[in-house]
Scaffold this active site. Structure first.
Site, PDB file in Angstrom:
ATOM      1  N   ASP A 681      -4.447  11.213   5.554  1.00 12.07           N
ATOM      2  CA  ASP A 681      -3.832  10.761   4.320  1.00 12.07           C
ATOM      3  C   ASP A 681      -3.600   9.239   4.381  1.00 12.07           C
ATOM      4  O   ASP A 681      -3.859   8.510   3.423  1.00 12.07           O
ATOM      5  CB  ASP A 681      -2.508  11.525   4.149  1.00 12.07           C
ATOM      6  CG  ASP A 681      -1.768  11.114   2.916  1.00 12.07           C
ATOM      7  OD1 ASP A 681      -2.310  11.331   1.824  1.00 12.07           O
ATOM      8  OD2 ASP A 681      -0.657  10.545   3.041  1.00 12.07           O
ATOM      9  N   LYS A 685      -5.356   6.077   2.153  1.00  9.58           N
ATOM     10  CA  LYS A 685      -4.628   4.977   1.519  1.00  9.58           C
ATOM     11  C   LYS A 685      -5.193   3.623   1.965  1.00  9.58           C
ATOM     12  O   LYS A 685      -5.331   2.697   1.165  1.00  9.58           O
ATOM     13  CB  LYS A 685      -3.138   5.075   1.837  1.00  9.58           C
ATOM     14  CG  LYS A 685      -2.483   6.268   1.129  1.00  9.58           C
ATOM     15  CD  LYS A 685      -1.061   6.478   1.571  1.00  9.58           C
ATOM     16  CE  LYS A 685      -0.462   7.688   0.860  1.00  9.58           C
ATOM     17  NZ  LYS A 685       0.762   8.168   1.499  1.00  9.58           N
TER      18      LYS A 685
END
Ligand code: ADP
Ligand code: ASP
Ligand code: MG
Length: 823
Positions: A681, A685
């Site tokens: 995750d 980003k």
């Protein structure tokens, strides 16, 4: 004596027994001494009667069955409304009428073509049947003081058909009425609409939809104080509601405006209705039979209304004929010959436009008359066409006329500009333009297929805030649900600032809720349960992009890759996209680029601030730095609220695995904590930021140090949680090493201008900015040419539904500002 009030009820108001009762209630509610009630035929009956003639002309047509059906419909109606004795007597007259009709139809069958007079006689029976029954019904209910008298308008209204339609013979008609209705009559007259008689005594009609005209003829004959035309909509609307669902009721109109709207296709009122009322200055009210308490529209000589534009209408299909030739310049009488020829051919011209050079004249006519018109013109200008003085007679088929009507346009500036701007933005090409000297009407000929779109675009320009957004939300889960509540709490305040946010679609995992005007955001789950339909993203997008609303936006609050794969199409077709979903920006570079390009090429906006750091201004900050000419050296930070929390709490007193377990219980981690611990995750980003920096990286280019032991990668969540303590030793060792050298552990993502991207568990000095954050804070440090010694830091809660939804909402407001809202 008290003056008369005249009511006219259209076919939709007398469709069935319930309708008859409703009309009677309206009539009985009035305490006026004298009222006349003009009725149309029951809904669809005139069409069916004319259909009988068509069936009779066709050797294979079964008119007898169709006639029986009409008869049965009326006898059924009578038996549910009046006593059996009255129903019997009604049926006897009905039978006799039907025998007459059958006789005429047999004749038509023999001669194969019905003369107009036969068509007129047959078409008129619908009004005889509806009024005869209604008069009896009203009489039997006996809730009215005075008499109920049935008036057959064929015995009263005398007309002469001319080139402008039926002309009422007033003196003769007045005499007829006087003979039937005593001066001191009190009670109700029930009058047949639509039908009349010619001077020669032949039965005729007032043309399709002619009962409105009957209403105003009786208004004039009775010198009424008011005429009320009752229909199935709340009044005259700013546009045909079937084409523009958010059309508004016009409060007041002048006779001229109403006439102009009616002439240009507003079916709610018949154009000729105005003339008898104007001559005697009788106000006309258009009202809704099904909502009698509403005020409706007032049509009168001197309306008081703030609106410049009263209504917008369309007529289609029309043909545009263009006559062109140098020989016409300066030659008097060309127009006379042209329109004379058309008149002789019985063709009515809807609109004319001639350039000042006189080099060409163009005019619009109903498409059905195009062939005849061309023949007539070629005949009339045969010589000129042969010797080249006239070069072309072009006929363009399949067009539509859009008319914008309003007395107030005369003094106002910028009305035409608004019309053409709206047409331009909707990519509608204009074929011809006409504006009368009265400036009450601007008419534009457009492609027929685009006529409805043109209507909606122009309607939106005049009746909607230009900042009206049609919104579709996908994924009303944790974030989406909160976002809807946040929008709901601000909607009134924003509307006062002229920003009209309309959530018109919500998509959950399997179903969707679509509503025309706007979904009630306080009750959407209940509506979804009762009105939800199976999910269909194509339908959803079409619905959200309603062409009568200026802007469309999809807010994707799902985490779905499949949904993200639609962004390119949506942006290409002009739908803006706002999302916290990371999939499109961190997926394959080619798709990311295609999405960005689709937005750029089509002027649609794509906003995704909440993909990184939830509501924190990270992407916007990065953009501002780059767009003002700064160079980014490196971006570093803690990008995961979950991992921030885990390492804030992990101080050696408790094993890492039990911290993970507690965090999972509190809902701080994903249902499968490996989704956080894997570091993917954070890597996503980083990729989003890297691409924002102009780097062409793929997700696989990020070097990720995950925290999931390889042995536990593929097992079930439960097993993972059970076995995680076996690996606590590794974590404790790392922590001890760090603590011994005055350091802390932090899970840090880093990207530099050279394209090196890493995500790792790092030892940082205890005084480091990243070492002193609270709970689930995110922190992002931008090192740039300008911010080199002392980097720019953005810090704060970077997870949680409230802040994430807030981030998405800010993007929505930013989008509104791009589209012109002043907040
Ligand atoms: P009635 O049966 O009462 O005579 P019509 O069907 O002739 O009713 O006319 C009413 C219908 O006109 C409405 O239901 C509406 O769909 C249509 N209409 C078209 N344009 C307009 C408009 N500008 N304002 C109101 N209604 C309109
Ligand atoms: N019944 C007639 C028609 O349908 C007249 C009217 O309803 O106004 O045209
Ligand atoms: Mg009508």
């Amino acid at each position: 004596m008290e003056k008369w009030i005249v009511h006219k009820f259209g076919g939709s108001s007398v469709a069935d027994a319930a309708c008859f009762r409703r009309v009677a209630d309206i009539i009985e509610a009035s305490d006026h001494a004298r009222e006349a009630v003009v009725l149309s035929a029951c809904r669809g009956v005139t069409d069916s009667l004319l259909g009988l003639v068509v069936l009779a002309e066709d050797p294979a047509g079964d008119f007898a069955t169709a006639l029986d059906q009409l008869k049965a419909r009326h006898t059924d109606l009578a038996s549910s409304l009046v006593s059996s004795a009255a129903a019997m007597s009604y049926a006897t007259k009905l039978n006799s009428d039907c025998q007459d009709i059958a006789g005429m139809l047999h004749t038509v069958r023999l001669i194969r073509a019905a003369p107009d007079s036969v068509r007129d006689v047959i078409a008129g029976f619908g009004e005889i049947w509806s009024t005869r029954l209604f008069a009896e019904f009203l009489r039997e209910r006996s809730r009215i003081k005075g008499e109920v008298v049935w008036i057959d308008a064929r015995k009263v209204v005398i007309v002469e058909w001319g080139s402008l339609g039926p002309a009422v013979q007033w003196t003769k008609s007045e005499e007829n009425l006087k003979a039937l209705v005593p001066r001191d009559f009190t009670g109700r007259l029930v009058v047949t609409g639509f039908v009349a008689t010619t001077l020669a005594g032949i039965q005729t009609t007032l043309g399709r939809n002619g009962s409105d005209f009957s209403g105003s003829i009786f208004g004039a004959l009775l010198d009424a104080a008011e005429i009320h035309i009752w229909t199935d909509v709340d009044g005259v609307l700013s546009a045909d509601p079937r084409l523009v669902p958010n059309a508004q009721v016009i409060d007041q109109l002048s006779y001229n405006e109403a006439m102009e709207l009616a002439y240009f296709g507003a079916k709610v009122i018949h154009p000729q209705t105005m003339e008898p009322a104007v001559a005697r200055d009788i106000p006309i009210y258009i009202r809704n039979t099904f909502a009698a308490e509403k005020r409706g529209t007032l049509i009168c000589a001197h309306p008081v209304s703030k609106l410049t534009v009263k209504g917008i209408t369309t007529i289609a299909p029309v043909a545009l004929v263009n006559l062109e030739g140098a020989g016409m310049i300066g030659v008097p009488g060309t127009a006379h010959r042209l329109f004379g020829a058309l008149r002789d051919a019985g063709i009515s011209v809807i609109l004319i436009s001639q350039g000042s050079s006189e080099h060409s004249i163009c005019f619009a006519i109903p498409e059905a008359q195009a062939v005849r018109a061309e023949e007539a013109i070629r005949r009339a200008f045969d010589a000129e066409l042969r010797d080249g003085q006239i070069q072309h007679v072009d006929v363009n088929l399949g067009l539509g006329i859009l008319a914008v009507v309003g007395d107030g346009m005369a003094g106002a500036h910028g009305v035409a500009a608004k019309v053409f701007n709206a047409l331009g933005s909707a990519a509608i090409s204009v074929r011809a333009i006409a504006q009368g000297a009265s400036e009450r009407n601007i008419s534009v000929v457009v492609d027929g297929k685009g006529a409805a779109k043109a209507l909606r675009a122009v309607h939106a320009a005049f009746y909607l805030s230009p900042n009206t957004l049609s919104i579709g939300l996908i994924g009303p889960g944790t974030v989406g649900r909160v976002l809807l509540a946040q929008i709901s709490s601000q909607i009134d305040r924003l509307r006062a600032l002229n920003l009209d946010l309309r959530v018109r679609g919500i998509v959950s995992s399997k179903r969707m809720l679509l509503e025309e005007s706007a979904i009630d955001l306080d009750h959407w789950p209940e509506r979804m349960a009762t009105h939800g339909v199976p999910l269909d993203l194509e339908k959803f997008a079409n619905h959200v992009q309603a062409d009568y609303i200026p802007h469309a936006v999809v807010i994707d609050c799902s985490a779905s890759n499949d949904v993200a794969l639609n962004y390119r199409d949506w942006l290409s077709r002009g739908i803006h996209v706002v999302t916290p979903n990371k999939k499109a920006n961190s997926g394959p570079l080619t798709y990311y680029r295609a999405v960005m390009e689709a937005g750029r090429a089509n002027g649609s906006h794509y906003l995704y601030e909440a993909t990184v750091g939830a509501g924190l201004p990270i992407i916007q900050t990065l953009r501002d730095l780059r767009e003002t000419g700064d160079d980014i050296t490196c971006i570093e930070g803690i990008f995961s609220g979950t991992l921030a929390y885990l390492f804030n709490v992990f101080d050696g007193r408790e094993a890492f695995s039990s911290i993970v377990r507690a965090a999972k219980l509190k809902g701080y981690t994903e249902p499968d904590p490996r989704d956080d611990l894997s570091g993917m995750d954070v890597a996503r980003k980083l990729i989003i930021l890297a691409r924002e920096m102009g780097l062409t990286l793929e997700l696989s280019d990020v070097e990720v140090m995950g925290l999931v032991p390889p042995e536990l990668k593929n097992c079930e969540v439960e097993e993972f949680m059970r076995r995680l303590p076996q690996f606590d030793g590794v974590m404790t060792t790392m922590l001890t090493e760090a603590t011994q050298s005055g350091q802390v552990l932090r899970y840090v993502g880093r990207i530099d201008s050279g394209g090196t991207a890493t995500v790792r568990l790092t030892k940082l000095d205890a005084k480091h900015a990243f070492a002193n954050i609270a709970l689930t804070d995110n922190v992002v440090r931008f090192a740039t040419r300008r911010y080199c010694d002392n980097p720019l830091i953005v810090q704060g809660p970077g997870a949680g539904p409230e802040v994430t939804a807030g981030g998405v909402f800010s993007d929505l407001l930013r989008l509104s500002a791009y589209l012109g809202a002043h907040l």
